[in-house]
Design a protein around this motif. Sequence first.
Motif, PDB file in Angstrom:
ATOM      1  N   HIS A  84       3.765   5.268  15.027  1.00 36.37           N
ATOM      2  CA  HIS A  84       5.113   5.114  14.475  1.00 36.37           C
ATOM      3  C   HIS A  84       6.131   4.892  15.601  1.00 36.37           C
ATOM      4  CE1 HIS A  84       8.097   5.468  11.318  1.00 36.37           C
ATOM      5  NE2 HIS A  84       8.801   6.244  12.115  1.00 36.37           N
ATOM      6  N   GLY A  85       6.886   3.812  15.491  1.00 38.21           N
ATOM      7  CA  GLY A  85       7.916   3.489  16.483  1.00 38.21           C
ATOM      8  C   GLY A  85       7.444   2.597  17.614  1.00 38.21           C
ATOM      9  N   ARG A  86       6.139   2.397  17.748  1.00 39.72           N
ATOM     10  CA  ARG A  86       5.634   1.506  18.801  1.00 39.72           C
ATOM     11  C   ARG A  86       5.776   0.053  18.363  1.00 39.72           C
ATOM     12  NH1 ARG A  86      -0.007   3.849  21.248  1.00 39.72           N
ATOM     13  NH2 ARG A  86       0.722   5.935  21.749  1.00 39.72           N
ATOM     14  N   LYS A  87       5.816  -0.840  19.340  1.00 39.26           N
ATOM     15  CA  LYS A  87       5.915  -2.264  19.041  1.00 39.26           C
ATOM     16  C   LYS A  87       4.615  -2.780  18.449  1.00 39.26           C
ATOM     17  CE  LYS A  87       9.250  -4.821  21.708  1.00 39.26           C
ATOM     18  NZ  LYS A  87       9.440  -5.737  22.822  1.00 39.26           N
ATOM     19  N   THR A  88       4.739  -3.636  17.423  1.00 40.05           N
ATOM     20  CA  THR A  88       3.571  -4.289  16.833  1.00 40.05           C
ATOM     21  C   THR A  88       3.387  -5.648  17.486  1.00 40.05           C
ATOM     22  OG1 THR A  88       4.872  -5.370  15.112  1.00 40.05           O
ATOM     23  CG2 THR A  88       3.998  -3.162  14.602  1.00 40.05           C
ATOM     24  N   ALA A  89       2.331  -6.336  17.135  1.00 44.13           N
ATOM     25  CA  ALA A  89       2.069  -7.676  17.672  1.00 44.13           C
ATOM     26  C   ALA A  89       3.177  -8.657  17.296  1.00 44.13           C
ATOM     27  CB  ALA A  89       0.720  -8.191  17.174  1.00 44.13           C
ATOM     28  N   SER A  90       3.870  -8.378  16.183  1.00 47.33           N
ATOM     29  CA  SER A  90       4.959  -9.263  15.760  1.00 47.33           C
ATOM     30  C   SER A  90       6.250  -8.998  16.534  1.00 47.33           C
ATOM     31  CB  SER A  90       5.228  -9.098  14.256  1.00 47.33           C
ATOM     32  OG  SER A  90       5.708  -7.788  13.990  1.00 47.33           O
ATOM     33  N   GLY A  91       6.265  -7.915  17.305  1.00 48.45           N
ATOM     34  CA  GLY A  91       7.450  -7.586  18.086  1.00 48.45           C
ATOM     35  C   GLY A  91       8.347  -6.544  17.438  1.00 48.45           C
ATOM     36  N   VAL A  92       8.159  -6.259  16.170  1.00 47.81           N
ATOM     37  CA  VAL A  92       8.961  -5.233  15.506  1.00 47.81           C
ATOM     38  C   VAL A  92       8.314  -3.876  15.717  1.00 47.81           C
ATOM     39  CG1 VAL A  92       9.807  -6.844  13.741  1.00 47.81           C
ATOM     40  CG2 VAL A  92       7.810  -5.451  13.264  1.00 47.81           C
ATOM     41  N   ARG A  93       9.084  -2.836  15.568  1.00 44.49           N
ATOM     42  CA  ARG A  93       8.559  -1.485  15.710  1.00 44.49           C
ATOM     43  C   ARG A  93       7.767  -1.104  14.459  1.00 44.49           C
ATOM     44  NH1 ARG A  93       9.043   0.114  20.820  1.00 44.49           N
ATOM     45  NH2 ARG A  93      10.974  -0.621  21.725  1.00 44.49           N
ATOM     46  N   PHE A  94       6.626  -0.463  14.670  1.00 37.99           N
ATOM     47  CA  PHE A  94       5.794  -0.036  13.553  1.00 37.99           C
ATOM     48  C   PHE A  94       6.492   1.074  12.787  1.00 37.99           C
ATOM     49  CE2 PHE A  94       2.440   2.859  11.908  1.00 37.99           C
ATOM     50  CZ  PHE A  94       1.963   2.029  10.911  1.00 37.99           C
ATOM     51  N   ASN A  95       6.531   0.914  11.455  1.00 35.50           N
ATOM     52  CA  ASN A  95       7.116   1.922  10.575  1.00 35.50           C
ATOM     53  C   ASN A  95       6.024   2.337   9.596  1.00 35.50           C
ATOM     54  OD1 ASN A  95       8.445   3.444   8.671  1.00 35.50           O
ATOM     55  ND2 ASN A  95      10.074   1.962   8.312  1.00 35.50           N
ATOM     56  N   GLN A  96       5.526   3.555   9.751  1.00 37.61           N
ATOM     57  CA  GLN A  96       4.440   4.025   8.893  1.00 37.61           C
ATOM     58  C   GLN A  96       4.859   4.149   7.429  1.00 37.61           C
ATOM     59  OE1 GLN A  96       3.064   7.955   9.933  1.00 37.61           O
ATOM     60  NE2 GLN A  96       5.130   8.806   9.965  1.00 37.61           N
ATOM     61  N   HIS A  97       6.164   4.103   7.157  1.00 35.41           N
ATOM     62  CA  HIS A  97       6.678   4.233   5.795  1.00 35.41           C
ATOM     63  C   HIS A  97       6.917   2.882   5.125  1.00 35.41           C
ATOM     64  CE1 HIS A  97       7.017   8.394   6.877  1.00 35.41           C
ATOM     65  NE2 HIS A  97       7.817   8.085   7.868  1.00 35.41           N
ATOM     66  N   ALA A  98       6.621   1.786   5.827  1.00 31.16           N
ATOM     67  CA  ALA A  98       6.784   0.438   5.271  1.00 31.16           C
ATOM     68  C   ALA A  98       5.437  -0.056   4.739  1.00 31.16           C
ATOM     69  CB  ALA A  98       7.301  -0.511   6.342  1.00 31.16           C
ATOM     70  N   LEU A  99       5.482  -1.051   3.869  1.00 29.91           N
ATOM     71  CA  LEU A  99       4.248  -1.642   3.329  1.00 29.91           C
ATOM     72  C   LEU A  99       3.820  -2.791   4.239  1.00 29.91           C
ATOM     73  CD1 LEU A  99       4.984  -1.537  -0.494  1.00 29.91           C
ATOM     74  CD2 LEU A  99       3.284  -0.203   0.759  1.00 29.91           C
ATOM     75  N   THR A 100       3.150  -2.425   5.328  1.00 27.19           N
ATOM     76  CA  THR A 100       2.703  -3.408   6.311  1.00 27.19           C
ATOM     77  C   THR A 100       1.227  -3.170   6.619  1.00 27.19           C
ATOM     78  OG1 THR A 100       3.381  -1.991   8.155  1.00 27.19           O
ATOM     79  CG2 THR A 100       4.990  -3.623   7.366  1.00 27.19           C
ATOM     80  N   ALA A 101       0.654  -4.119   7.369  1.00 28.48           N
ATOM     81  CA  ALA A 101      -0.762  -4.006   7.721  1.00 28.48           C
ATOM     82  C   ALA A 101      -1.063  -4.800   8.976  1.00 28.48           C
ATOM     83  CB  ALA A 101      -1.629  -4.502   6.566  1.00 28.48           C
ATOM     84  N   ALA A 102      -2.225  -4.501   9.530  1.00 30.37           N
ATOM     85  CA  ALA A 102      -2.742  -5.237  10.681  1.00 30.37           C
ATOM     86  C   ALA A 102      -4.006  -5.965  10.246  1.00 30.37           C
ATOM     87  CB  ALA A 102      -3.057  -4.269  11.817  1.00 30.37           C
ATOM     88  N   HIS A 103      -4.118  -7.227  10.677  1.00 24.07           N
ATOM     89  CA  HIS A 103      -5.309  -8.029  10.405  1.00 24.07           C
ATOM     90  C   HIS A 103      -5.615  -8.800  11.671  1.00 24.07           C
ATOM     91  CE1 HIS A 103      -7.898 -11.135   8.621  1.00 24.07           C
ATOM     92  NE2 HIS A 103      -8.143 -10.233   7.692  1.00 24.07           N
ATOM     93  N   ARG A 104      -6.887  -9.079  11.910  1.00 22.33           N
ATOM     94  CA  ARG A 104      -7.256  -9.728  13.168  1.00 22.33           C
ATOM     95  C   ARG A 104      -6.896 -11.207  13.231  1.00 22.33           C
ATOM     96  NH1 ARG A 104     -12.697  -7.701  15.784  1.00 22.33           N
ATOM     97  NH2 ARG A 104     -11.548  -8.405  17.586  1.00 22.33           N
ATOM     98  N   THR A 105      -6.897 -11.920  12.090  1.00 23.64           N
ATOM     99  CA  THR A 105      -6.701 -13.368  12.163  1.00 23.64           C
ATOM    100  C   THR A 105      -5.580 -13.927  11.295  1.00 23.64           C
ATOM    101  OG1 THR A 105      -8.376 -13.715  10.456  1.00 23.64           O
ATOM    102  CG2 THR A 105      -9.115 -13.800  12.753  1.00 23.64           C
ATOM    103  N   LEU A 106      -5.177 -13.237  10.246  1.00 20.44           N
ATOM    104  CA  LEU A 106      -4.117 -13.791   9.398  1.00 20.44           C
ATOM    105  C   LEU A 106      -2.824 -13.916  10.189  1.00 20.44           C
ATOM    106  CD1 LEU A 106      -4.711 -11.899   6.019  1.00 20.44           C
ATOM    107  CD2 LEU A 106      -5.035 -14.338   6.470  1.00 20.44           C
ATOM    108  N   PRO A 107      -2.093 -15.000   9.998  1.00 17.15           N
ATOM    109  CA  PRO A 107      -0.835 -15.166  10.734  1.00 17.15           C
ATOM    110  C   PRO A 107       0.138 -14.027  10.443  1.00 17.15           C
ATOM    111  CG  PRO A 107      -1.497 -17.225   9.710  1.00 17.15           C
ATOM    112  CD  PRO A 107      -2.410 -16.173   9.171  1.00 17.15           C
ATOM    113  N   LEU A 108       0.845 -13.609  11.468  1.00 16.58           N
ATOM    114  CA  LEU A 108       1.855 -12.569  11.304  1.00 16.58           C
ATOM    115  C   LEU A 108       2.896 -13.047  10.300  1.00 16.58           C
ATOM    116  CD1 LEU A 108       2.228 -11.609  15.066  1.00 16.58           C
ATOM    117  CD2 LEU A 108       0.918 -10.395  13.310  1.00 16.58           C
ATOM    118  N   GLY A 109       3.316 -12.149   9.421  1.00 13.98           N
ATOM    119  CA  GLY A 109       4.277 -12.490   8.388  1.00 13.98           C
ATOM    120  C   GLY A 109       3.641 -12.898   7.067  1.00 13.98           C
ATOM    121  N   THR A 110       2.309 -12.983   7.017  1.00 12.42           N
ATOM    122  CA  THR A 110       1.619 -13.389   5.792  1.00 12.42           C
ATOM    123  C   THR A 110       1.662 -12.265   4.754  1.00 12.42           C
ATOM    124  OG1 THR A 110       0.096 -14.792   7.044  1.00 12.42           O
ATOM    125  CG2 THR A 110      -0.594 -14.160   4.831  1.00 12.42           C
ATOM    126  N   PRO A 111       2.127 -12.569   3.540  1.00  9.58           N
ATOM    127  CA  PRO A 111       2.063 -11.558   2.480  1.00  9.58           C
ATOM    128  C   PRO A 111       0.642 -11.493   1.920  1.00  9.58           C
ATOM    129  CG  PRO A 111       3.107 -13.555   1.653  1.00  9.58           C
ATOM    130  CD  PRO A 111       2.812 -13.788   3.111  1.00  9.58           C
TER     131      PRO A 111
END
Length: 189
Positions: A84-111
């Motif tokens: 929580h609070g660390r930078k993600t690969a997209s450059g934004v800070r990770f928020n454990q309370h947001a609906l986000t995810a990490a994937h190895r190949t899908l483009p960043l920003g993909t819903p």
Amino acid sequence: MATATGLAMALTLLSPSVTGRSAPFPLCPNAPFFDCEDEELALVPETPLVEELDQVVKAAMLETSPPPAFEQTGKASWYGPGFHGRKTASGVRFNQHALTAAHRTLPLGTPVKVTNLDTGRTIQVTINDRGPYIDGRIIDLSKRAAVELGMEDAGVAPVRIETLDGERPAEVAMKRGKEVEVAERPDER
């Protein structure tokens, strides 16, 4: 190539299912773009073609969405407090309370739609990070996503993920001017 939905919209005026008419009816050739007051009306005969088009319209009206361009089934895990609070690969800070995810190949920003195959629960997340880095896992979810899917206590669950934007991951990446590559384990952030 026309989609079933596009074809259905174009043929709506011909469809007895939509119009509620089963007999030939007047059709303004320029409808709905121009006023038909001075136009000569054409009759649409009842023919096997009209009946076939009616079936196409019925099927298109029942269609909820096109099949996903990308689908993957495997195990999901989640990450939260330690990141929580660390930078993600997209450059934004990770928020454990947001609906986000990490994937190895899908483009960043993909819903992405994620379905827990044990519970049937489904959520939508946005890919904003890279991972997971444990073999056999296909997606790392935020803590909130894990809670909503009912997998927080178990830590890992079987899931199906599907892209929501109707495009294949490589097409999305090319539009953004990037190539899709498998992410490697990042250095400590």
